[in-house]
Design a protein around this motif. Structure first.
Motif, mmCIF file in Angstrom:
data_model
loop_
_atom_site.group_PDB
_atom_site.id
_atom_site.type_symbol
_atom_site.label_atom_id
_atom_site.label_comp_id
_atom_site.label_asym_id
_atom_site.label_seq_id
_atom_site.Cartn_x
_atom_site.Cartn_y
_atom_site.Cartn_z
ATOM 1 N N LEU A 266 -31.725 -26.844 -24.855
ATOM 2 C CA LEU A 266 -32.074 -27.491 -23.597
ATOM 3 C C LEU A 266 -30.863 -28.186 -22.975
ATOM 4 O O LEU A 266 -30.649 -28.114 -21.765
ATOM 5 N N ILE A 267 -30.039 -28.854 -23.804
ATOM 6 C CA ILE A 267 -28.868 -29.526 -23.240
ATOM 7 C C ILE A 267 -27.740 -28.538 -22.984
ATOM 8 O O ILE A 267 -27.032 -28.630 -21.973
ATOM 9 N N LEU A 268 -27.578 -27.544 -23.849
ATOM 10 C CA LEU A 268 -26.535 -26.539 -23.603
ATOM 11 C C LEU A 268 -26.784 -25.787 -22.294
ATOM 12 O O LEU A 268 -25.843 -25.459 -21.566
ATOM 13 N N SER A 269 -28.058 -25.540 -21.977
ATOM 14 C CA SER A 269 -28.378 -24.801 -20.750
ATOM 15 C C SER A 269 -28.111 -25.620 -19.490
ATOM 16 O O SER A 269 -28.032 -25.069 -18.397
ATOM 17 N N ARG A 270 -27.977 -26.946 -19.645
ATOM 18 C CA ARG A 270 -27.711 -27.806 -18.483
ATOM 19 C C ARG A 270 -26.210 -28.051 -18.270
ATOM 20 O O ARG A 270 -25.832 -28.871 -17.438
ATOM 21 N N LEU A 271 -25.364 -27.368 -19.039
ATOM 22 C CA LEU A 271 -23.913 -27.575 -18.934
ATOM 23 C C LEU A 271 -23.204 -26.453 -18.185
ATOM 24 O O LEU A 271 -21.974 -26.423 -18.153
ATOM 25 N N HIS A 272 -23.948 -25.538 -17.566
ATOM 26 C CA HIS A 272 -23.305 -24.345 -17.016
ATOM 27 C C HIS A 272 -22.394 -24.646 -15.830
ATOM 28 O O HIS A 272 -21.528 -23.832 -15.479
ATOM 29 N N ASN A 273 -22.557 -25.827 -15.208
ATOM 30 C CA ASN A 273 -21.666 -26.198 -14.097
ATOM 31 C C ASN A 273 -20.380 -26.870 -14.574
ATOM 32 O O ASN A 273 -19.475 -27.100 -13.775
ATOM 33 N N CYS A 274 -20.301 -27.199 -15.852
ATOM 34 C CA CYS A 274 -19.122 -27.890 -16.396
ATOM 35 C C CYS A 274 -18.075 -26.853 -16.809
ATOM 36 O O CYS A 274 -17.843 -26.618 -18.006
ATOM 37 N N HIS A 275 -17.445 -26.241 -15.822
ATOM 38 C CA HIS A 275 -16.526 -25.138 -16.106
ATOM 39 C C HIS A 275 -15.285 -25.602 -16.865
ATOM 40 O O HIS A 275 -14.634 -24.800 -17.539
ATOM 41 N N TRP A 276 -14.932 -26.871 -16.755
ATOM 42 C CA TRP A 276 -13.760 -27.393 -17.461
ATOM 43 C C TRP A 276 -14.024 -27.584 -18.957
ATOM 44 O O TRP A 276 -13.081 -27.707 -19.751
ATOM 45 N N LEU A 277 -15.292 -27.613 -19.340
ATOM 46 C CA LEU A 277 -15.658 -27.895 -20.728
ATOM 47 C C LEU A 277 -15.595 -26.622 -21.566
ATOM 48 O O LEU A 277 -16.275 -25.641 -21.262
ATOM 49 N N SER A 278 -14.788 -26.641 -22.609
ATOM 50 C CA SER A 278 -14.641 -25.476 -23.488
ATOM 51 C C SER A 278 -15.982 -25.085 -24.097
ATOM 52 O O SER A 278 -16.616 -25.885 -24.797
ATOM 53 N N THR A 279 -16.407 -23.860 -23.835
ATOM 54 C CA THR A 279 -17.666 -23.362 -24.399
ATOM 55 C C THR A 279 -17.610 -23.350 -25.924
ATOM 56 O O THR A 279 -18.588 -23.668 -26.605
ATOM 57 N N ARG A 280 -16.445 -23.014 -26.472
ATOM 58 C CA ARG A 280 -16.280 -22.960 -27.927
ATOM 59 C C ARG A 280 -16.482 -24.343 -28.548
ATOM 60 O O ARG A 280 -17.162 -24.480 -29.574
ATOM 61 N N ILE A 281 -15.915 -25.374 -27.911
ATOM 62 C CA ILE A 281 -16.061 -26.734 -28.440
ATOM 63 C C ILE A 281 -17.503 -27.216 -28.280
ATOM 64 O O ILE A 281 -18.076 -27.814 -29.196
ATOM 65 N N ALA A 282 -18.101 -26.953 -27.122
ATOM 66 C CA ALA A 282 -19.488 -27.387 -26.886
ATOM 67 C C ALA A 282 -20.435 -26.733 -27.885
ATOM 68 O O ALA A 282 -21.339 -27.386 -28.426
#
Length: 563
Positions: free
Chosen positions: A400-416
């Motif tokens: 649920l929280i991962l799906s709300r991060l799609h606008n955070c393009h600066w945030l490394s997907t691997r780290i998240a």
């Protein structure tokens, strides 16, 4: 539909009532209003309905009203569903539970609902001191700057200088794009059609009314949230002693500072240290973000970036002061203070010798890793026994929280994915959400899991009290099949036997909080405590530096305090 009441139409059919209430739950935009003269609507969260039995609400944002509500004060709920304004009849609370720092309350179930088609009749007016700049974007790079005067679900009124006449002449053909900038940094864009305009030649001003156009469902949820927050903040400006305890809106935090309102400063004085007061502002952001998530929004990319940078700056400035500050966040919701503690301790554990952008991604991921729990059914937190079905439902908070991060393009997907997705996984595959094990786990996931467990065990839970660092270390060491042994060793060696933020009893019978340690783990700075309770400005004594043992004796052991 049957009987009319003013401009409302009454809905009495059980199926229709249930459908409209579902709409209120999904939108997240609901206000509570006492049936008393002069009261204003307050934003709350309607969480669940049990048809013909009860409504379940989160009233954490209106805890100042709970005493009156528990004594039987009646109220009604109002919100938007299916393109209509929906209002309940008078209700009363039947149950109040305090869980996880939030107030979960039940009321009787409405026998009917009143429905109003004309949403634009409800306008939230901004009071003096509530500044929300508005930018209108025309064609050919024309831009006009003004201020928001009121807001409804359908439109708004904006005050502009007379020089904006040129851009308004373009609005007859196409809607204008407009941007609203709230004092806390929230920025919102929407299209608007000019419906009317009025000139004020004495002040060289134009006041225009705009109707929103081409709104998505996400934009409609955002607008309703803004309406509720403007109503909440406006009520604080009334000269009424009953409003003194009302919680401020996070949207207007910066506005209060600029206008000289010292309410925020009075609240900050509760915190035990200057660093805690600064960290409290990051906590306020997380609390606000959690409410936005409950209202259907995604994580605000710009704000998450801003506050992750702020957390890194605080850590670089004085890591030991920041570690202690995490023990002082006792006024914040449990999810907020836990997420913040995990972020600070994980950042400290991984160390400064990695790239700054990775450190920022780690901090940001840890800050929001638990906020998805605000999106799962809150009855899970009330279960007397946590069983398989509860565990399965609870595990959904990760996606649920991962799906709300799609606008955070600066945030490394691997780290998240490593931090948020892996923090609840275990070495033996017994964790969630994917049951990963051993080599399938990212090294950062292994570290995050240990930090998360330590921070969780330092706080009271329904099935056990808070534990000391020594008790937690023994628990970890007894479970090498679940937690990575190398990271366990690294954690204990890094934070020491009596970590910063421990309440220690010394042989001289004095209690003191550990503020700083030397390389061997000996306390070199402590702050005296009057009693074993979370640190605040009211219960702390003098700071002792240098040879602590000479003044207080040897450390006898830690006293567990839920912070």
């Amino acid at each position: 539909m049957s009987a009319q009441e003013g401009e409302y139409e009454r809905v009495a059919g059980p199926v229709a009532i249930e459908s409209l209430l579902d709409g209120l739950i999904e939108s997240g935009g609901v206000s509570l209003c006492l049936n008393e003269a002069g009261t204003r609507p307050e934003p709350i969260v309607l969480m669940e309905q049990h048809a013909a039995e009860t409504l379940v609400m989160d009233l954490s944002s209106v805890d100042h009203l709970l005493t009156r509500l528990q004594k039987g004060a009646s109220f009604f709920l109002r919100g938007q569903a299916q393109g209509k304004v929906v209002r309940t009849p008078s209700l009363e609370l039947t149950e109040v539970r305090h869980a996880g720092g939030r107030y979960l309350c039940c009321s009787d179930y409405p026998a009917y609902l009143d429905v109003l088609q004309r949403r634009e009749s409800f306008r939230a007016e901004l009071r003096m001191g509530m500044e929300v700049p508005v930018t209108l974007f025309g064609h050919d790079d024309l831009v006009a700057e003004g201020e928001l005067r009121d807001l409804s679900q359908d439109g708004c009124q904006v005050e502009l200088p007379m020089t904006a006449s040129g851009i308004l002449s373009q609005a007859d053909a196409l809607p204008l794009k407009m941007g609203l900038k709230f004092p806390d940094g929230t920025y919102f864009e929407v299209q608007g059609e000019v419906r009317h305009r009025k000139t004020d030649p004495d002040h060289q001003l134009l006041r225009i009314g705009l109707r929103f156009a081409n709104c998505s469902s996400e934009q409609e949820r955002q607008i309703w949230y803004f309406v509720c927050e403007i109503e909440r903040e406006a009520s604080r400006y009334e000269k009424d002693s009953n409003k003194a305890g009302r919680q401020p809106s996070p949207l207007f935090e910066a506005s209060k500072k600029r206008s000289g309102d010292n309410i925020g400063q009075r609240e900050l004085k509760h915190y035990a240290t200057p660093m805690a007061r600064r960290l409290a502002k990051v906590a306020a952001y997380l609390d606000s973000q959690m409410l936005l998530l409950q209202n259907g929004s995604d994580v605000n990319s710009r704000q998450l970036s801003r506050y992750a940078d702020r957390l890194l700056a605080l850590h670089e400035e004085d890591r030991e002061a920041l570690l202690f500050a995490t023990r002082c966040m006792t006024r914040e919701p449990l999810l907020v203070r836990h997420s913040l503690s995990v972020a600070v301790h994980l950042l400290d554990l991984v160390g400064p010798h990695i790239a700054q952008d990775l450190r920022k991604a780690i901090a940001a991921s840890a800050m929001v890793h638990d906020l998805g729990k605000a999106l799962v059914p809150q009855v899970l937190f009330q279960a007397p026994k946590f069983e398989g079905v509860h565990r399965s439902a609870m595990s959904e908070h990760v996606e649920l929280i991962l799906s709300r991060l799609h606008n955070c393009h600066w945030l490394s997907t691997r780290i998240a994915q490593a931090v948020i997705g892996g923090i609840n996984e275990r070495m033996d595959g017994s964790g969630y959400p994917k049951g990963l094990s051993g080599r399938q786990l990212h090294d950062l996931a292994k570290a995050s899991a240990i930090v998360d467990v330590v921070e969780a065990m330092r706080r009271d839970r329904a099935d056990r009290p808070a534990r000391t660092a020594q008790q937690i270390y023994r628990h970890l060491l007894r479970h090498p099949h679940q937690f990575d042994p190398s990271w366990m060793k690294r954690y204990i060696e890094h934070f020491k036997a009596l970590p910063i933020g421990s309440l220690v009893r010394f042989s001289g019978e004095q209690l003191a909080w550990v503020l700083r340690l030397d390389a061997k783990g000996n306390a070199v700075e402590v702050r005296l405590a009057k009693q074993s309770e979370p640190p605040s400005n009211e219960n702390l004594g003098a700071v002792i530096r240098g040879d602590v043992g000479e003044r207080l004796g040897r450390p006898v052991g830690e006293v567990a305090v839920s912070t």
